[in-house]
Write a protein that holds these residues in place. Structure first.
Motif, PDB file in Angstrom:
ATOM      1  N   ALA A  27      37.188  55.319  71.541  1.00  0.00           N
ATOM      2  CA  ALA A  27      36.460  56.303  70.730  1.00  0.00           C
ATOM      3  C   ALA A  27      35.153  55.736  70.177  1.00  0.00           C
ATOM      4  CB  ALA A  27      37.346  56.783  69.582  1.00  0.00           C
ATOM      5  N   GLY A  28      34.879  54.458  70.472  1.00  0.00           N
ATOM      6  CA  GLY A  28      33.601  53.888  70.080  1.00  0.00           C
ATOM      7  C   GLY A  28      33.633  52.994  68.855  1.00  0.00           C
ATOM      8  N   PHE A  29      34.829  52.625  68.373  1.00  0.00           N
ATOM      9  CA  PHE A  29      34.922  51.812  67.168  1.00  0.00           C
ATOM     10  C   PHE A  29      35.183  50.351  67.505  1.00  0.00           C
ATOM     11  CE2 PHE A  29      36.293  56.074  65.945  1.00  0.00           C
ATOM     12  CZ  PHE A  29      35.386  56.338  64.932  1.00  0.00           C
ATOM     13  N   SER A  30      34.798  49.491  66.578  1.00  0.00           N
ATOM     14  CA  SER A  30      35.172  48.091  66.658  1.00  0.00           C
ATOM     15  C   SER A  30      36.581  47.976  66.100  1.00  0.00           C
ATOM     16  CB  SER A  30      34.199  47.232  65.849  1.00  0.00           C
ATOM     17  OG  SER A  30      34.670  45.905  65.773  1.00  0.00           O
ATOM     18  N   ALA A  31      37.558  47.776  66.964  1.00  0.00           N
ATOM     19  CA  ALA A  31      38.966  47.760  66.556  1.00  0.00           C
ATOM     20  C   ALA A  31      39.661  46.580  67.206  1.00  0.00           C
ATOM     21  CB  ALA A  31      39.652  49.073  66.958  1.00  0.00           C
ATOM     22  N   ASP A  32      40.171  45.669  66.383  1.00  0.00           N
ATOM     23  CA  ASP A  32      40.850  44.476  66.876  1.00  0.00           C
ATOM     24  C   ASP A  32      42.261  44.411  66.320  1.00  0.00           C
ATOM     25  OD1 ASP A  32      38.581  43.236  68.330  1.00  0.00           O
ATOM     26  OD2 ASP A  32      37.699  43.137  66.320  1.00  0.00           O
ATOM     27  N   VAL A  33      43.183  43.923  67.135  1.00  0.00           N
ATOM     28  CA  VAL A  33      44.598  43.833  66.766  1.00  0.00           C
ATOM     29  C   VAL A  33      44.960  42.371  66.532  1.00  0.00           C
ATOM     30  CG1 VAL A  33      46.951  44.456  67.428  1.00  0.00           C
ATOM     31  CG2 VAL A  33      45.022  45.843  68.228  1.00  0.00           C
ATOM     32  N   TYR A  34      45.682  42.118  65.421  1.00  0.00           N
ATOM     33  CA  TYR A  34      46.035  40.744  65.047  1.00  0.00           C
ATOM     34  C   TYR A  34      47.513  40.659  64.679  1.00  0.00           C
ATOM     35  CZ  TYR A  34      40.950  40.510  64.374  1.00  0.00           C
ATOM     36  OH  TYR A  34      39.597  40.587  64.537  1.00  0.00           O
ATOM     37  N   GLU A  35      48.018  39.417  64.707  1.00  0.00           N
ATOM     38  CA  GLU A  35      49.349  39.157  64.182  1.00  0.00           C
ATOM     39  C   GLU A  35      49.272  39.094  62.656  1.00  0.00           C
ATOM     40  OE1 GLU A  35      51.932  39.187  66.113  1.00  0.00           O
ATOM     41  OE2 GLU A  35      50.640  39.374  67.879  1.00  0.00           O
ATOM     42  N   PHE A  36      50.317  39.529  61.989  1.00  0.00           N
ATOM     43  CA  PHE A  36      50.297  39.525  60.522  1.00  0.00           C
ATOM     44  C   PHE A  36      50.229  38.109  59.964  1.00  0.00           C
ATOM     45  CE2 PHE A  36      54.771  38.579  61.018  1.00  0.00           C
ATOM     46  CZ  PHE A  36      55.110  37.862  59.875  1.00  0.00           C
ATOM     47  N   THR A  37      50.618  37.123  60.767  1.00  0.00           N
ATOM     48  CA  THR A  37      50.595  35.732  60.306  1.00  0.00           C
ATOM     49  C   THR A  37      49.162  35.245  60.072  1.00  0.00           C
ATOM     50  OG1 THR A  37      50.717  35.076  62.628  1.00  0.00           O
ATOM     51  CG2 THR A  37      52.778  35.106  61.392  1.00  0.00           C
ATOM     52  N   LEU A  38      48.176  35.964  60.616  1.00  0.00           N
ATOM     53  CA  LEU A  38      46.773  35.594  60.423  1.00  0.00           C
ATOM     54  C   LEU A  38      46.138  36.389  59.288  1.00  0.00           C
ATOM     55  CD1 LEU A  38      45.643  35.523  64.175  1.00  0.00           C
ATOM     56  CD2 LEU A  38      46.367  33.599  62.758  1.00  0.00           C
ATOM     57  N   CYS A  39      46.972  36.972  58.454  1.00  0.00           N
ATOM     58  CA  CYS A  39      46.520  37.935  57.458  1.00  0.00           C
ATOM     59  C   CYS A  39      45.337  37.436  56.624  1.00  0.00           C
ATOM     60  CB  CYS A  39      47.689  38.304  56.546  1.00  0.00           C
ATOM     61  SG  CYS A  39      47.328  39.663  55.422  1.00  0.00           S
ATOM     62  N   ARG A  40      45.493  36.335  55.940  1.00  0.00           N
ATOM     63  CA  ARG A  40      44.446  35.872  55.026  1.00  0.00           C
ATOM     64  C   ARG A  40      43.207  35.384  55.784  1.00  0.00           C
ATOM     65  NH1 ARG A  40      45.594  36.007  49.836  1.00  0.00           N
ATOM     66  NH2 ARG A  40      47.774  36.322  49.236  1.00  0.00           N
ATOM     67  N   LEU A  41      43.400  34.820  56.937  1.00  0.00           N
ATOM     68  CA  LEU A  41      42.265  34.402  57.762  1.00  0.00           C
ATOM     69  C   LEU A  41      41.416  35.616  58.137  1.00  0.00           C
ATOM     70  CD1 LEU A  41      40.705  32.322  59.499  1.00  0.00           C
ATOM     71  CD2 LEU A  41      42.337  32.812  61.339  1.00  0.00           C
ATOM     72  N   ILE A  42      42.066  36.676  58.606  1.00  0.00           N
ATOM     73  CA  ILE A  42      41.338  37.886  58.996  1.00  0.00           C
ATOM     74  C   ILE A  42      40.769  38.578  57.764  1.00  0.00           C
ATOM     75  CG2 ILE A  42      41.506  40.088  60.203  1.00  0.00           C
ATOM     76  CD1 ILE A  42      41.754  37.524  61.935  1.00  0.00           C
ATOM     77  N   GLY A  43      41.496  38.504  56.632  1.00  0.00           N
ATOM     78  CA  GLY A  43      40.976  39.081  55.399  1.00  0.00           C
ATOM     79  C   GLY A  43      39.664  38.434  54.985  1.00  0.00           C
ATOM     80  N   ASN A  44      39.612  37.112  55.037  1.00  0.00           N
ATOM     81  CA  ASN A  44      38.371  36.407  54.699  1.00  0.00           C
ATOM     82  C   ASN A  44      37.254  36.762  55.674  1.00  0.00           C
ATOM     83  OD1 ASN A  44      39.326  35.001  52.425  1.00  0.00           O
ATOM     84  ND2 ASN A  44      40.244  33.403  53.704  1.00  0.00           N
ATOM     85  N   ARG A  45      37.623  36.938  56.935  1.00  0.00           N
ATOM     86  CA  ARG A  45      36.624  37.303  57.937  1.00  0.00           C
ATOM     87  C   ARG A  45      36.091  38.713  57.672  1.00  0.00           C
ATOM     88  NH1 ARG A  45      38.579  36.756  64.007  1.00  0.00           N
ATOM     89  NH2 ARG A  45      38.900  34.620  63.219  1.00  0.00           N
ATOM     90  N   ALA A  46      36.984  39.637  57.303  1.00  0.00           N
ATOM     91  CA  ALA A  46      36.562  41.009  57.013  1.00  0.00           C
ATOM     92  C   ALA A  46      35.650  41.056  55.794  1.00  0.00           C
ATOM     93  CB  ALA A  46      37.788  41.893  56.792  1.00  0.00           C
ATOM     94  N   ILE A  47      35.981  40.277  54.768  1.00  0.00           N
ATOM     95  CA  ILE A  47      35.163  40.240  53.553  1.00  0.00           C
ATOM     96  C   ILE A  47      33.782  39.660  53.857  1.00  0.00           C
ATOM     97  CG2 ILE A  47      34.938  39.097  51.308  1.00  0.00           C
ATOM     98  CD1 ILE A  47      38.017  39.396  51.067  1.00  0.00           C
ATOM     99  N   ALA A  48      33.733  38.589  54.639  1.00  0.00           N
ATOM    100  CA  ALA A  48      32.452  37.984  55.003  1.00  0.00           C
ATOM    101  C   ALA A  48      31.614  38.953  55.829  1.00  0.00           C
ATOM    102  CB  ALA A  48      32.687  36.690  55.769  1.00  0.00           C
ATOM    103  N   GLY A  49      32.270  39.663  56.748  1.00  0.00           N
ATOM    104  CA  GLY A  49      31.551  40.628  57.572  1.00  0.00           C
ATOM    105  C   GLY A  49      30.967  41.759  56.749  1.00  0.00           C
ATOM    106  N   TYR A  50      31.714  42.207  55.743  1.00  0.00           N
ATOM    107  CA  TYR A  50      31.227  43.290  54.883  1.00  0.00           C
ATOM    108  C   TYR A  50      30.024  42.819  54.067  1.00  0.00           C
ATOM    109  CZ  TYR A  50      31.211  47.162  51.561  1.00  0.00           C
ATOM    110  OH  TYR A  50      30.834  48.242  50.808  1.00  0.00           O
ATOM    111  N   LYS A  51      30.074  41.601  53.570  1.00  0.00           N
ATOM    112  CA  LYS A  51      28.959  41.082  52.784  1.00  0.00           C
ATOM    113  C   LYS A  51      27.707  40.936  53.646  1.00  0.00           C
ATOM    114  CE  LYS A  51      31.687  38.545  49.344  1.00  0.00           C
ATOM    115  NZ  LYS A  51      32.036  37.197  48.815  1.00  0.00           N
ATOM    116  N   GLU A  52      27.890  40.621  54.907  1.00  0.00           N
ATOM    117  CA  GLU A  52      26.747  40.471  55.811  1.00  0.00           C
ATOM    118  C   GLU A  52      26.162  41.828  56.186  1.00  0.00           C
ATOM    119  OE1 GLU A  52      25.826  38.737  60.295  1.00  0.00           O
ATOM    120  OE2 GLU A  52      27.614  38.072  59.204  1.00  0.00           O
TER     121      GLU A  52
END
Length: 313
Positions: A78-103
């Motif tokens: 549908a045209g979105f940036s959509a990535d699937v992760y394991e829940f074990t990477l939760c905080r790593l991906i959370g930090n990445r999402a926060i950094a991406g939003y700030k950028e």
């Protein structure tokens, strides 16, 4: 003998004096009040950037949460940036999402199944500490240990099985939450289990539609968002309303006519208002009606993969 020319001059002077006196005695003209300029219209709503979607599988995700991969593929198509992760990477991906939003600020969408649903709330809490909003969180039968929805979440949807052992998280909101909230308990649907609830093609379609609509939705006043909590009847299409709205009852209105006018099932009005379906209504009272971001397509029942009638896990 008086000179006639002098008489003519005197008469002219007298007439001039009388005219001047009349003008001086006339009432003063009313003052013209300058019109107050109207307030400029609000600027047109500018659509937001496309959301960034993060999906999280549950435990043993590559085996039991494959529906998240299918949903991720549909969102990507549908045209979105959509990535699937394991829940074990939760905080790593959370930090990445926060950094991406700030950028580059773009709406954040978090979707998780089982422990992935718990992860979606964990990341929302991480973002709250950075004053970063989360546009939409969808938890699909999240774990019982899932925390409360924080204040920075604008829309939260929980699709769960209250009698599930592996999931069953009846997620609530923190005190003071004023976003949009809708909770759907599917325990009455015998076809739905913890390991197939995230695989519904119909739910996938509605999620893709909702994510598509998010950037184009003008900000809604927080006060008009009424939380919804439903025990969905068996074999009933799950319609992903994002919250409820209060509708005033007019003379002649019935529960059935209000449901028909708003294109919602009658059972939703009965549950959200704690009233029988044939309740007598009084003009002036208000009825809570669920609302869609987009109207649903007609469908007879939730599309679920067939499962054996074995006991639910």
């Amino acid at each position: 003998m008086v000179d006639p020319r002098r008489l003519i001059v005197l008469a002219a002077i007298v007439l001039l004096a009388l005219g001047t006196g009349t003008a001086a005695a006339s009432p003063p003209k009313s003052k013209t009040i300058a019109a107050v300029p109207a307030a400029p219209p609000p600027p047109p709503f500018e659509p937001l950037p496309l959301p960034k979607v993060y999906l999280f599988r549950g435990a043993m995700g590559p085996i039991f949460s494959t529906g998240m991969d299918r949903l991720g593929e549909k969102l990507t198509q549908a045209g979105f940036s959509a990535d699937v992760y394991e829940f074990t990477l939760c905080r790593l991906i959370g930090n990445r999402a926060i950094a991406g939003y700030k950028e580059k600020a773009a709406p954040i969408v978090l979707i998780g199944h089982s422990m992935g649903g718990l992860c979606s709330i964990v990341i929302s809490e991480m973002a709250a500490k950075e004053n970063i909003p989360i546009s939409l969180v969808i938890a699909i039968d999240p774990a019982h240990a899932t925390g409360d929805v924080p204040l920075n979440v604008e829309r939260f949807i929980n699709i769960f099985l209250s009698d599930s052992v592996l999931g069953g998280g009846d997620v609530v909101t923190v005190p003071g939450f004023r976003g949009h909230y809708a909770s759907y308990d599917l325990k009455e649907n015998a076809r739905v289990t913890h390991i197939n609830i995230e695989k519904s093609d119909d739910i996938h379609r509605q999620i893709v539609e909702m994510v598509t609509q998010l950037p184009r939705i003008p900000p809604q006043t927080q006060a008009d968002a009424v939380p919804l909590r439903y025990l969905v009847p068996a074999d009933t299409l799950v319609e992903l309303w994002d919250s409820g709205v209060r509708v005033p009852v007019r003379r002649g209105d019935t529960m059935e006519s209000i449901a028909a006018a708003n294109r919602v099932p009658l059972w939703t009005l009965a549950q959200s208002n704690s009233l029988p379906e044939n309740a007598q209504l009084t003009p002036g009272q208000t009825i809570i009606v669920p609302r869609h971001l987009t109207p649903p397509e007609p469908a007879a029942a939730m599309a679920m993969p067939p499962v054996a009638p074995a006991g639910r896990k």
